[in-house]
Design an enzyme around this catalytic site. Structure first.
Site, PDB file in Angstrom:
ATOM      1  CG  HIS A 138      -1.685   1.237   1.457  1.00  0.00           C
ATOM      2  ND1 HIS A 138      -2.688   1.668   0.596  1.00  0.00           N
ATOM      3  CD2 HIS A 138      -1.617   2.173   2.442  1.00  0.00           C
ATOM      4  CE1 HIS A 138      -3.192   2.800   1.057  1.00  0.00           C
ATOM      5  NE2 HIS A 138      -2.563   3.138   2.162  1.00  0.00           N
ATOM      6  CD  GLU A 206      -6.782   0.672   8.173  1.00  0.00           C
ATOM      7  OE1 GLU A 206      -6.424   0.545   9.363  1.00  0.00           O
ATOM      8  OE2 GLU A 206      -6.726   1.741   7.539  1.00  0.00           O
ATOM      9  NE  ARG A 242      -7.925   7.476  -0.089  1.00  0.00           N
ATOM     10  CZ  ARG A 242      -7.341   6.795   0.875  1.00  0.00           C
ATOM     11  NH1 ARG A 242      -6.603   7.406   1.792  1.00  0.00           N
ATOM     12  NH2 ARG A 242      -7.480   5.484   0.939  1.00  0.00           N
ATOM     13  CD  GLN A 245      -5.534  10.796   3.469  1.00  0.00           C
ATOM     14  OE1 GLN A 245      -6.471  10.261   2.885  1.00  0.00           O
ATOM     15  NE2 GLN A 245      -4.457  10.126   3.835  1.00  0.00           N
ATOM     16  CE  LYS A 258      -6.615   8.390   6.342  1.00  0.00           C
ATOM     17  NZ  LYS A 258      -6.656   7.072   5.687  1.00  0.00           N
ATOM     18  CB  THR A 262     -13.276   4.268  12.044  1.00  0.00           C
ATOM     19  OG1 THR A 262     -12.492   5.454  11.841  1.00  0.00           O
ATOM     20  CG2 THR A 262     -12.406   3.052  11.786  1.00  0.00           C
ATOM     21  CB  THR A 365      -4.718   0.468   3.247  1.00  0.00           C
ATOM     22  OG1 THR A 365      -5.352   1.678   3.618  1.00  0.00           O
ATOM     23  CG2 THR A 365      -5.417  -0.136   2.055  1.00  0.00           C
ATOM     24  CD  GLU A 379      -3.033   0.441  -2.620  1.00  0.00           C
ATOM     25  OE1 GLU A 379      -2.443  -0.502  -3.157  1.00  0.00           O
ATOM     26  OE2 GLU A 379      -3.377   0.426  -1.418  1.00  0.00           O
TER      27      GLU A 379
HETATM   28 CA    CA Z   1      -5.956   3.834   7.426  1.00  0.00          CA
END
Ligand code: CA
Length: 435
Positions: A138, A206, A242, A245, A258, A262, A365, A379
């Protein structure tokens, strides 16, 4: 040998012996569910859950475990330590085993409920959440998108990279998340940053490790003892915006891109259930530096990784409407991580930082060497520039409102019953428009 191992795990509950079940007798993951107005702890077995609160009331559990098993969260059980964890697993195994005497079986059966139709809750009170960056595949692939000339930074093979995440927004599987709103990079040099719903909403596949035994402030956990601090493992989706971020992350790292949500899976697989699925650490190349002594242990190198196979699926509103199966986005394995759970725990505490009971440490990740094993859209779609084509004719650079992301994990090895980590899933709601 294989036959003997399999018959040793035979239950009187037929669904627990189904080779395809996530929850055979050798697994017994912990969870919590809504029992009327209360919150009860449970373990999953076949298609059912065993109510631990009810088992304790029926005198089926050792006296020393009753209070912890009647608590609303797993933290008091975690506090009792590895011997108590082993005693509870042994007791439950005996109750559910094919050889259980009829009276015990009858009493146990009364505490069994079908998982279908029950509401599963987040089973752990989580004081802190730390997210690592333990997949070299990653790190390299993401690095190549932003720094083609230097994909992997020089510190990567020496120091496990991580950041302090947000525990307050950790949600149990099934709760939808709102598309976050935030600042993004100005579209013209020197211009004002736009503020609005993210256009680059992503998931991150994750594993979550729950700390079951604390260390005192100032007392690092030696790598050889790290396994005693680890209670269990779940699936985790570290949702990421993203565009937010990439505008905010310098110089202090991830923040609002982030912290909005979660998602964790409802079942916590005890580390004992993963013993048959241990694997050697991901081999370093000859030219790679050796880990520093505080991150190195012969046993950890030999069997410190976990061979948990992982899958990510996407269910779009169109697929849901047409009753199509979720679309498989990628497959990977936790054994490909560069750093082991013990190394992450040893590193986290190496400066004297205390890890209290219930702390959650995520791997970062989990991607494999091939693009088909990439654990996020950043990715898979090269930061949204190469959208994925879905079987419905739709395309996705990043996630759309109504999309649902489903993570699954399982362990399989000849001679051992397959175990599954269940599902970690959540759908995306449109952004709040209160700004
Ligand atoms: Ca993460």
């Amino acid at each position: 040998m294989a036959k003997r191992t399999l018959s040793a795990h035979r239950s009187w509950l037929t669904s627990a012996n189904d080779p395809a079940t996530d929850f055979p007798l050798s697994h017994l993951p912990y969870g919590a569910f809504e029992a009327g107005n209360e919150r009860h702890l449970c373990v999953a077995i076949g298609t059912h859950l065993l109510d631990l609160h009810q088992c304790a009331s029926a005198n089926l559990l050792p006296r020393s475990l009753v209070a912890a098993c009647q608590a609303p969260v797993l933290n008091p059980l975690m506090a009792l330590g590895p011997r108590a964890w082993a005693l509870l697993r042994e007791t439950i195994t005996t109750l559910l085993h094919a050889s259980a005497p009829p009276d015990r079986r009858q009493a146990t059966e009364a505490a069994l409920h079908s998982i279908t139709g029950t509401t599963l809750l987040r089973p752990v009170e989580i004081p802190n959440y730390t997210d690592f960056y333990a997949s070299i595949h990653h790190a390299t692939r993401v690095g190549a998108i932003f720094r083609p000339d230097q994909p992997l930074l020089p510190n990567y093979k020496h120091v496990p990279i991580g950041y302090h995440g947000r525990a307050s927004s950790i949600l149990p599987s099934g709760i939808p998340i709102f598309r976050p709103v935030g600042q993004t990079r100005p579209t013209t040099p020197g211009g004002m940053p736009p503020f609005g719903p993210t256009k680059s909403l992503d998931y991150e596949l994750e594993l979550a490790f729950y700390i079951g035994q604390p260390n005192s402030l100032g007392m690092p956990i030696p790598i050889g003892k790290a396994h005693q601090h680890l209670f269990g493992v779940s699936l985790l989706n570290d949702w990421s915006a993203r565009d937010i971020q990439s505008w905010e992350y310098q110089p202090l790292g991830p923040f609002l891109g982030k912290s909005f949500a979660t998602t964790v899976s409802p079942w916590v697989t005890p580390i004992a259930a993963l013993e048959p699925f241990r694997a050697p650490t991901s081999p370093r190349e000859k030219s790679d530096p050796k880990p520093l002594p505080y991150l190195r242990s012969a046993i950890d190198q030999k069997q410190g990784s976990l061979d948990v196979q992982l899958e990510v699926f996407l269910l779009t509103p169109t697929m849901r409407r047409n009753k199509l199966d979720p679309f498989l986005l990628s497959r990977s394995s936790a054994k490909d991580l560069f750093w082991t759970p013990a190394q992450l725990i040893a590193h986290h505490s190496s400066n004297g930082c205390n890890l209290p009971i219930g702390d959650l440490i995520a791997t970062g990740t989990i991607s494999g060497p091939k693009l088909t094993s990439a654990g996020c859209l950043l990715e898979l779609t090269h930061n949204g520039t190469q959208p994925l084509a879905l079987p419905t004719g739709e395309t996705r650079g990043f996630l759309a409102d109504g999309d649902e992301v489903i993570l699954r994990g399982f362990c399989a090895r000849p001679g051992h019953p397959r175990i599954g980590l269940g599902e970690c899933r959540a759908a995306i709601l449109p952004a709040h428009r209160s700004h």
